[in-house]
Design a protein around this motif. Structure first.
Motif: not given
Length: 226
Positions: A34, A36, A57-58, A60-64, A68
């Motif tokens: 992804y 990262h 989420p950490y 993926m660097q976004r809220a999930l 997901e």
């Protein structure tokens, strides 16, 4: 509460199996898919020992959304199981130690942030499920480690007071969870070095289970460990 002198509560990854490298490698492979990357320090601080709702989420660097988190986690764990399947083995001394606890009628539980698919992979893969009277996983709690909920829930399921429990952990977040639960904590130097673990307040640091006996556990709970 029961009259058992002590109960033993085990984290799974890095404790029952020394699989730190395989989890770290699988997180690296997954994150690269992804776009990262994860440093060893980031893995230790924000991923290792934590529930997927916090760690994913950490990474993926976004809220999930919850679904997901579930699908991404299973994708990552499939990588891990493929990497570790041919190498899976109990931590040195584990089976004799569990057998000793069982012979002394010590109730045992697993308290792990791992998904259910990995729990079966591990406990059945090294044939130790029968030793445990309870298994508490992330789906059964509201707050992940370092919150003490998972170990308090495990102690409750065994019917043993927290102060009579010994937690076996390798991760900073898990060690903190055990201490916050009011339990004695034995830290295994699998994921972290002995020097790194001395910064925690774990009552005892061991390399593996060959360095521990039932009698030493009793002393740890009774507060006369030397």
């Amino acid at each position: 509460m029961t009259t058992f002198p002590i109960a033993a509560l085990f984290d799974m990854d890095g404790v029952l199996v020394d699989n730190h490298r395989y989890h770290a490698d699988s997180w690296q492979q997954f994150s690269k898919r992804y776009g990262h990357s994860i440093t060893p320090d980031q893995y230790a601080q924000f991923i290792n020992g934590r529930i997927a709702a916090d760690s994913m989420p950490y990474v993926m660097q976004r809220a999930l959304l919850a679904d997901e988190v579930a699908s991404l986690t299973e994708e990552k764990e499939a990588i891990y199981r493929e990497l570790y399947a041919s190498a899976i083995a109990p931590t040195p001394g584990l089976i004799p130690f569990l057998t000793s606890l069982k012979n002394n009628k010590v109730p045992m539980a697993v308290g792990t942030s791992a998904p259910i698919s990995n729990i079966g992979f591990t406990l059945d893969g090294i044939a130790i499920r029968s030793y445990f009277s309870a298994i508490v996983d992330a789906s059964m709690i509201h707050k992940g480690k370092p919150d003490p909920e998972i170990y308090l829930a495990a102690a409750q399921r065994l019917g043993v007071a927290p102060e009579r429990c010994v937690v076996f952990e390798d991760a900073f977040s898990g060690i903190e969870a055990g201490l916050r639960a009011g339990m004695a904590v034995v830290a295994l130097a699998t994921t972290h070095t002995r020097d790194e673990l001395t910064a925690t307040k774990a009552q005892l640091i061991i390399d593996d289970f060959t360095q521990l006996t039932y009698e030493k556990m009793v002393k740890l709970v009774e507060g006369n460990w030397h």
